[in-house]
Design a protein around this motif. Structure first.
Motif, mmCIF file in Angstrom:
data_model
loop_
_atom_site.group_PDB
_atom_site.id
_atom_site.type_symbol
_atom_site.label_atom_id
_atom_site.label_comp_id
_atom_site.label_asym_id
_atom_site.label_seq_id
_atom_site.Cartn_x
_atom_site.Cartn_y
_atom_site.Cartn_z
ATOM 1 N N SER A 140 48.758 51.097 47.402
ATOM 2 C CA SER A 140 48.697 50.182 46.656
ATOM 3 C C SER A 140 48.903 48.805 47.011
ATOM 4 C CB SER A 140 49.849 50.598 45.455
ATOM 5 O OG SER A 140 49.372 51.903 44.714
ATOM 6 N N HIS A 141 50.037 48.708 47.945
ATOM 7 C CA HIS A 141 50.277 47.572 48.610
ATOM 8 C C HIS A 141 49.016 47.071 49.261
ATOM 9 C CE1 HIS A 141 51.739 44.544 51.577
ATOM 10 N NE2 HIS A 141 51.199 45.495 52.657
ATOM 11 N N LYS A 142 48.443 47.717 50.229
ATOM 12 C CA LYS A 142 47.257 47.485 50.860
ATOM 13 C C LYS A 142 46.157 46.767 50.022
ATOM 14 C CE LYS A 142 48.016 50.701 54.885
ATOM 15 N NZ LYS A 142 47.483 51.870 55.705
ATOM 16 N N ILE A 143 45.903 47.886 49.066
ATOM 17 C CA ILE A 143 44.611 47.282 48.160
ATOM 18 C C ILE A 143 44.989 46.062 47.565
ATOM 19 C CG2 ILE A 143 43.897 49.564 48.226
ATOM 20 C CD1 ILE A 143 44.352 49.433 44.996
ATOM 21 N N ALA A 144 46.349 45.834 47.104
ATOM 22 C CA ALA A 144 46.501 44.382 46.318
ATOM 23 C C ALA A 144 46.406 43.325 46.865
ATOM 24 C CB ALA A 144 47.950 44.853 45.844
ATOM 25 N N VAL A 145 46.757 43.425 48.311
ATOM 26 C CA VAL A 145 46.788 42.193 49.381
ATOM 27 C C VAL A 145 45.436 41.992 49.470
ATOM 28 C CG1 VAL A 145 47.535 41.313 51.538
ATOM 29 C CG2 VAL A 145 49.020 42.532 50.096
ATOM 30 N N ALA A 146 44.512 43.015 49.852
ATOM 31 C CA ALA A 146 43.184 42.863 50.212
ATOM 32 C C ALA A 146 42.312 42.137 49.077
ATOM 33 C CB ALA A 146 42.424 44.085 50.728
ATOM 34 N N ALA A 147 42.768 42.758 47.858
ATOM 35 C CA ALA A 147 42.011 42.344 46.791
ATOM 36 C C ALA A 147 42.283 40.949 46.281
ATOM 37 C CB ALA A 147 42.245 43.335 45.436
ATOM 38 N N TYR A 148 43.427 40.589 46.447
ATOM 39 C CA TYR A 148 43.925 39.088 46.228
ATOM 40 C C TYR A 148 43.137 38.283 47.057
ATOM 41 C CZ TYR A 148 46.750 35.041 46.797
ATOM 42 O OH TYR A 148 47.290 33.746 46.895
ATOM 43 N N GLU A 149 42.741 38.660 48.192
ATOM 44 C CA GLU A 149 41.879 37.829 49.117
ATOM 45 C C GLU A 149 40.169 37.960 48.711
ATOM 46 O OE1 GLU A 149 43.043 35.616 51.041
ATOM 47 O OE2 GLU A 149 45.118 36.320 51.251
ATOM 48 N N ALA A 150 39.922 38.983 48.417
ATOM 49 C CA ALA A 150 38.457 39.549 48.303
ATOM 50 C C ALA A 150 37.999 38.939 46.828
ATOM 51 C CB ALA A 150 38.493 40.880 48.468
ATOM 52 N N ALA A 151 38.796 38.996 46.045
ATOM 53 C CA ALA A 151 38.410 38.622 44.611
ATOM 54 C C ALA A 151 38.042 37.021 44.445
ATOM 55 C CB ALA A 151 39.818 38.899 43.619
ATOM 56 N N ALA A 152 38.537 36.123 45.379
ATOM 57 C CA ALA A 152 38.271 34.871 45.404
ATOM 58 C C ALA A 152 37.088 34.615 46.147
ATOM 59 C CB ALA A 152 39.073 34.161 46.172
ATOM 60 N N ASP A 153 36.160 35.657 46.987
ATOM 61 C CA ASP A 153 35.057 35.434 47.911
ATOM 62 C C ASP A 153 33.816 35.217 47.107
ATOM 63 O OD1 ASP A 153 33.172 35.628 49.685
ATOM 64 O OD2 ASP A 153 33.663 37.416 50.544
ATOM 65 N N PRO A 154 33.582 34.158 47.091
ATOM 66 C CA PRO A 154 32.190 33.990 46.250
ATOM 67 C C PRO A 154 30.630 34.796 46.530
ATOM 68 C CG PRO A 154 32.362 32.117 47.541
ATOM 69 C CD PRO A 154 33.536 32.808 47.721
ATOM 70 N N GLU A 155 31.052 35.276 47.612
ATOM 71 C CA GLU A 155 29.714 36.017 48.421
ATOM 72 C C GLU A 155 29.775 37.523 47.819
ATOM 73 O OE1 GLU A 155 29.678 35.737 52.448
ATOM 74 O OE2 GLU A 155 29.432 33.660 52.605
#
Length: 285
Positions: A140-155
């Motif tokens: 849960s920690h890993k995916i939360a941190v990764a998704a925090y970054e990835a959700a902002a990716d416009p690509e």
């Protein structure tokens, strides 16, 4: 948005903070990564209940709905299967198909979709240890941190930029020690003596935010009781007199992990401090 591994985690970690923000008019959502299907029945009063034994997943879903109602929040399921807590030496392999064994592109992608749908300004999750070494907490920690970054990716689809990510560090040694000493100073039996013997040497975290939530302890406690299979109403969660807790530790604590907005060097008293209500434009991603 608070990312949690199992139903009941949200009620023992940051629950009063969520209840406060919901009462103040904020939308608050818990994302529950798994259904808690492999959880044991920890309440001895329900150990042989035939309904629970027949349908643990369904029962835990109903418990989660009751807890969310008690806190006044929204809740969604990410849809993965509980990994269970492996025990033994050596540890047995994790069950095939469980959450902790899923590829991160699958788990992170699912959470990114939820972030973009809900559009939170602030997220909370566990620290890198998971709070304790359950494989689902660590995932849960890993995916939360990764998704925090990835959700902002416009690509990768329509982006949403979460402005701050916090680790929930409320269950700290300092908190437990403070409450333990307050009880023993008053001649009361503390429920935390054994816990401190076993886990009192945990490395301390550095909280950067303390949210005052003592007015919302009743909602937190109602949410805990809603998870009847996991929480014994006569257990240690409820052995601390709430007036003592409110006096010596009226907060829940968080550690800022990432921020896209300026933050103070002082201890924050609000997770929304510095947040831009309208959201961030592309220049801040």
């Amino acid at each position: 948005m608070a990312v949690h591994a199992h139903p009941d985690d949200e009620s023992s970690k940051g629950a009063a903070t969520m209840a406060r923000y919901a009462a103040e008019g904020h939308r608050v959502q818990v994302v529950t990564c798994t259904g808690g299907e492999r959880g044991d029945i920890l309440n001895p009063k329900l150990a042989d209940d035939p309904e629970i034994l027949r349908d643990m997943p369904g029962y835990r879903r109903r418990e989660m709905a009751a807890a969310a109602s008690a806190l006044g929040i929204e809740q969604v399921w990410l849809g993965f299967v509980d990994s269970g807590l492996p025990e033994g030496d050596p540890l047995p392999p994790l069950p095939e198909g469980c959450f902790a064994l899923q590829p991160e592109e699958v788990t992170v992608g699912a959470l990114v979709r939820q972030i973009r749908d809900f559009r939170p300004h602030v997220m909370t999750c566990y620290d890198e240890t998971g709070g304790y070494p359950h494989p689902d907490h660590i995932m849960s920690h890993k995916i939360a941190v990764a998704a925090y970054e990835a959700a902002a990716d416009p690509e990768a689809g329509e982006p949403w930029t979460v402005q701050k990510l916090y680790y929930d560090v409320s269950f700290s040694v300092e908190r437990i020690t403070t409450i333990h000493e307050a009880m023993t100073d008053r001649g009361l039996v503390s429920p935390f003596a054994e816990w401190l013997e076993r886990r009192g040497d945990r490395p301390p975290r550095r909280p950067t935010a303390r949210v005052t939530v003592s007015d919302y302890f009743p909602q937190r406690d109602d949410a805990l009781r809603a998870h009847a299979t996991q929480i014994d109403p006569d257990g240690f969660f409820f052995m601390v007199p709430r007036d003592i807790e409110a006096e010596v530790w009226p907060w829940e604590e968080f550690e800022l992990a990432r921020s896209r907005v300026p933050v103070s060097d002082e201890i924050e008293d609000d997770l929304f401090a510095g947040v831009v209500p309208a959201g961030l434009d592309g220049a801040h991603r």
